[in-house]
Design a protein around this motif. Structure first.
Motif, PDB file in Angstrom:
ATOM      1  N   ARG A  38       0.843  -1.195   0.000  1.00 37.98           N
ATOM      2  CA  ARG A  38       0.000   0.000   0.000  1.00 37.98           C
ATOM      3  C   ARG A  38       0.879   1.245   0.000  1.00 37.98           C
ATOM      4  O   ARG A  38       1.905   1.296   0.695  1.00 37.98           O
ATOM      5  CB  ARG A  38      -0.924   0.012   1.213  1.00 37.98           C
ATOM      6  N   PRO A  39       0.501   2.249  -0.793  1.00 36.55           N
ATOM      7  CA  PRO A  39       1.346   3.445  -0.912  1.00 36.55           C
ATOM      8  C   PRO A  39       1.267   4.325   0.320  1.00 36.55           C
ATOM      9  O   PRO A  39       0.326   4.255   1.109  1.00 36.55           O
ATOM     10  CB  PRO A  39       0.734   4.156  -2.134  1.00 36.55           C
ATOM     11  N   LEU A  40       2.259   5.159   0.488  1.00 36.37           N
ATOM     12  CA  LEU A  40       2.250   6.234   1.487  1.00 36.37           C
ATOM     13  C   LEU A  40       3.233   7.288   1.012  1.00 36.37           C
ATOM     14  O   LEU A  40       4.380   6.975   0.692  1.00 36.37           O
ATOM     15  CB  LEU A  40       2.636   5.727   2.875  1.00 36.37           C
ATOM     16  N   SER A  41       2.762   8.521   0.951  1.00 36.46           N
ATOM     17  CA  SER A  41       3.588   9.643   0.507  1.00 36.46           C
ATOM     18  C   SER A  41       3.692  10.669   1.615  1.00 36.46           C
ATOM     19  O   SER A  41       2.859  10.708   2.523  1.00 36.46           O
ATOM     20  CB  SER A  41       2.980  10.285  -0.751  1.00 36.46           C
ATOM     21  N   PHE A  42       4.705  11.526   1.533  1.00 35.61           N
ATOM     22  CA  PHE A  42       4.848  12.549   2.563  1.00 35.61           C
ATOM     23  C   PHE A  42       5.412  13.833   1.971  1.00 35.61           C
ATOM     24  O   PHE A  42       6.063  13.833   0.923  1.00 35.61           O
ATOM     25  CB  PHE A  42       5.734  12.051   3.704  1.00 35.61           C
ATOM     26  N   SER A  43       5.127  14.922   2.674  1.00 35.64           N
ATOM     27  CA  SER A  43       5.704  16.227   2.359  1.00 35.64           C
ATOM     28  C   SER A  43       6.353  16.751   3.631  1.00 35.64           C
ATOM     29  O   SER A  43       6.578  15.984   4.572  1.00 35.64           O
ATOM     30  CB  SER A  43       4.614  17.180   1.855  1.00 35.64           C
ATOM     31  N   ASP A  44       6.639  18.038   3.679  1.00 30.54           N
ATOM     32  CA  ASP A  44       7.329  18.588   4.850  1.00 30.54           C
ATOM     33  C   ASP A  44       6.549  18.398   6.142  1.00 30.54           C
ATOM     34  O   ASP A  44       7.138  18.179   7.198  1.00 30.54           O
ATOM     35  CB  ASP A  44       7.597  20.085   4.649  1.00 30.54           C
ATOM     36  N   ASP A  45       5.217  18.490   6.056  1.00 30.51           N
ATOM     37  CA  ASP A  45       4.428  18.500   7.287  1.00 30.51           C
ATOM     38  C   ASP A  45       3.248  17.540   7.284  1.00 30.51           C
ATOM     39  O   ASP A  45       2.366  17.635   8.136  1.00 30.51           O
ATOM     40  CB  ASP A  45       3.918  19.916   7.563  1.00 30.51           C
ATOM     41  N   ALA A  46       3.199  16.604   6.343  1.00 33.62           N
ATOM     42  CA  ALA A  46       2.051  15.706   6.293  1.00 33.62           C
ATOM     43  C   ALA A  46       2.407  14.415   5.563  1.00 33.62           C
ATOM     44  O   ALA A  46       3.359  14.369   4.782  1.00 33.62           O
ATOM     45  CB  ALA A  46       0.866  16.379   5.597  1.00 33.62           C
ATOM     46  N   ALA A  47       1.604  13.386   5.814  1.00 34.66           N
ATOM     47  CA  ALA A  47       1.702  12.113   5.094  1.00 34.66           C
ATOM     48  C   ALA A  47       0.306  11.699   4.677  1.00 34.66           C
ATOM     49  O   ALA A  47      -0.669  11.991   5.363  1.00 34.66           O
ATOM     50  CB  ALA A  47       2.341  11.040   5.970  1.00 34.66           C
ATOM     51  N   ALA A  48       0.200  11.018   3.546  1.00 33.50           N
ATOM     52  CA  ALA A  48      -1.099  10.584   3.034  1.00 33.50           C
ATOM     53  C   ALA A  48      -0.905   9.389   2.122  1.00 33.50           C
ATOM     54  O   ALA A  48       0.199   9.137   1.618  1.00 33.50           O
ATOM     55  CB  ALA A  48      -1.792  11.719   2.276  1.00 33.50           C
ATOM     56  N   SER A  49      -1.994   8.657   1.867  1.00 31.40           N
ATOM     57  CA  SER A  49      -1.910   7.503   0.975  1.00 31.40           C
ATOM     58  C   SER A  49      -1.471   7.899  -0.417  1.00 31.40           C
ATOM     59  O   SER A  49      -0.841   7.098  -1.117  1.00 31.40           O
ATOM     60  CB  SER A  49      -3.262   6.781   0.913  1.00 31.40           C
ATOM     61  N   GLU A  50      -1.821   9.129  -0.849  1.00 31.31           N
ATOM     62  CA  GLU A  50      -1.488   9.543  -2.208  1.00 31.31           C
ATOM     63  C   GLU A  50      -1.049  10.994  -2.263  1.00 31.31           C
ATOM     64  O   GLU A  50      -1.465  11.821  -1.444  1.00 31.31           O
ATOM     65  CB  GLU A  50      -2.698   9.359  -3.119  1.00 31.31           C
TER      66      GLU A  50
END
Length: 417
Positions: free
Chosen positions: A144-156
């Motif tokens: 299952r995918p998981l992505s992130f940025s500087d201040d958050a993570a999400a499935s897409e």
């Protein structure tokens, strides 16, 4: 934080429509509810798509406590053996939360995650909150995918405004005291679910560095190769098959028409609970596009066949001369125990049936799938093809899990209105 969480939930609804629920941290306390206060320091949001337990209820995020440690957690996937790892738990989400809290308390973050995932059969990419940490952890095989940025993570990445990047399998992104770090916990060979590219993910997301829409279009182009039917127009099953149909029409040099219309308020029928999967009221056919013509009807995949059969009948009722069903993936013959809600061979139209029989059941003039070989060329080696081949990322006792999940689902359905 409250506004951000609500915005993210909107862009994750294609992954689950049964409910949306939140968990948040405020003044050192963790709470779970149907909204997030504006002064929350951190928040989780979960759009529910149930693969175990009852349908139509909001079971995540789950709040669990072990001794002095409290954790709120939401995950994407399925813990298929949850009865073995937490016998008193009613659902896999409850089992996961209980064992995560225990593992974190007993072993700390990294060793605790290794301890938990050494016991799990299935897949779970999760985000969780404690009083001290916010953590996103991707399943060790990356099913299952998981992505992130500087201040958050999400499935897409679509939920992150398109700016996020993939978290590598078995890695965690940890936010603490205003800073973020990425740590490797236990990385195994990546086996991303190939149905993420085919159907599940948003076309505007990037997975493995590729735009999902572009992958689907390439699947359609490959599907057009070797076409032997005299196709006049290309239609598709809205909405996830649109990009594959565009690639198919491009490959054939035939027009793509919006012959099948879907009520935009009906949601994604495939991920709905069984009692809400009646496709008939959701679709209409534009007669002007198909009357007297040989139509190719493109769909991204063929699982249960519920939608397709209904649409083929409607196309013929609208005057289509012939309807040729084209599927931009191979036949799905095996159940999924890693995050999709088809967990029995008996519900799969392609299991135990040949092309001619499936075409007859669909009322189609012909049926053709994209070959597994061509499919793998497009999707790549870092993928799970278990539902097509019966070869899973882990050793699976298929018949045993089918029985266990069927029993739990029967109990859950018996409790539903």
């Amino acid at each position: 934080m409250g506004i951000r969480a609500r915005e993210m939930s909107v862009w994750l609804m294609h992954r689950g429509e049964e409910g949306v629920r939140y968990a948040f941290l405020r003044n050192g306390e963790i709470a779970v509810g149907d909204s997030v206060p504006e002064d929350a320091e951190a928040a989780l949001v979960h759009a529910r798509y149930s693969t175990t337990g009852p349908y139509g209820v909001q079971l995540q995020p789950v709040l669990a406590r072990y001794r002095d440690l409290e954790v709120a957690v939401a995950f994407n996937g399925t813990v298929a053996n949850y009865r073995q790892i937490a016998p008193r738990a009613k659902t896999d989400s409850e089992a996961y939360a209980q064992k995560l809290a225990e593992a974190l308390w007993e072993h700390g973050l990294e060793e605790g995650l290794r301890e938990l995932y050494s016991k799990i059969v299935g897949a779970a990419s999760s985000v969780f909150i404690t009083a001290e940490l916010v953590v996103g952890f991707r399943d060790p095989r990356g099913v299952r995918p998981l992505s992130f940025s500087d201040d958050a993570a999400a499935s897409e990445t679509i939920a992150l405004g398109g700016r996020g990047i993939d978290l590598r399998p078995g890695h965690a992104v940890v936010w603490s005291r205003g800073s973020a770090r990425v740590v490797e916990v236990m990385s195994l060979k990546e086996r991303l679910c190939s149905l993420e590219f085919v159907y599940f993910a948003h076309p505007g997301s990037r997975i493995q560095g590729r735009l999902v829409a572009d992958v689907r279009r390439e699947l359609g182009r490959r599907l057009a190769e070797g076409e032997d039917a005299d196709i006049e127009v290309v239609a598709y099953v809205p909405e996830t098959a649109r990009h594959a149909a565009a690639g198919y029409a491009e490959g054939l040099g035939r027009p793509l028409v919006d012959a099948v219309l879907k009520n935009r308020y009906s949601g994604r029928i495939f991920i709905k609970p069984p009692y809400m999967r009646n496709a008939s009221p959701s679709f209409r056919v534009v007669e002007d596009y198909v009357k007297g013509r040989r139509v190719a009807l493109v769909d991204d995949s063929l699982i249960r066949g519920t939608n397709l059969r209904d649409i083929v009948v409607k196309l013929k009722a609208a005057g289509a001369r012939e309807v040729h069903v084209r599927i931009a993936s191979p036949p799905v013959k095996w159940p999924c125990f890693f995050g999709m809600d088809f967990q029995s061979r008996s519900e799969l139209m392609a299991n135990g049936r040949g092309l001619a029989e499936i075409a007859r059941l669909l009322r189609a003039d012909s049926l053709r799938y994209l070959s597994l070989e061509q499919f793998k060329v497009v999707i790549g080696e870092r993928a799970c093809y278990g539902c097509f081949t019966g070869r899973y990322p882990q050793r699976i006792k298929v018949a045993q899990l089918e029985r266990e999940i069927a029993t739990s689902r029967e109990k859950a359905l018996g409790a539903e209105p």
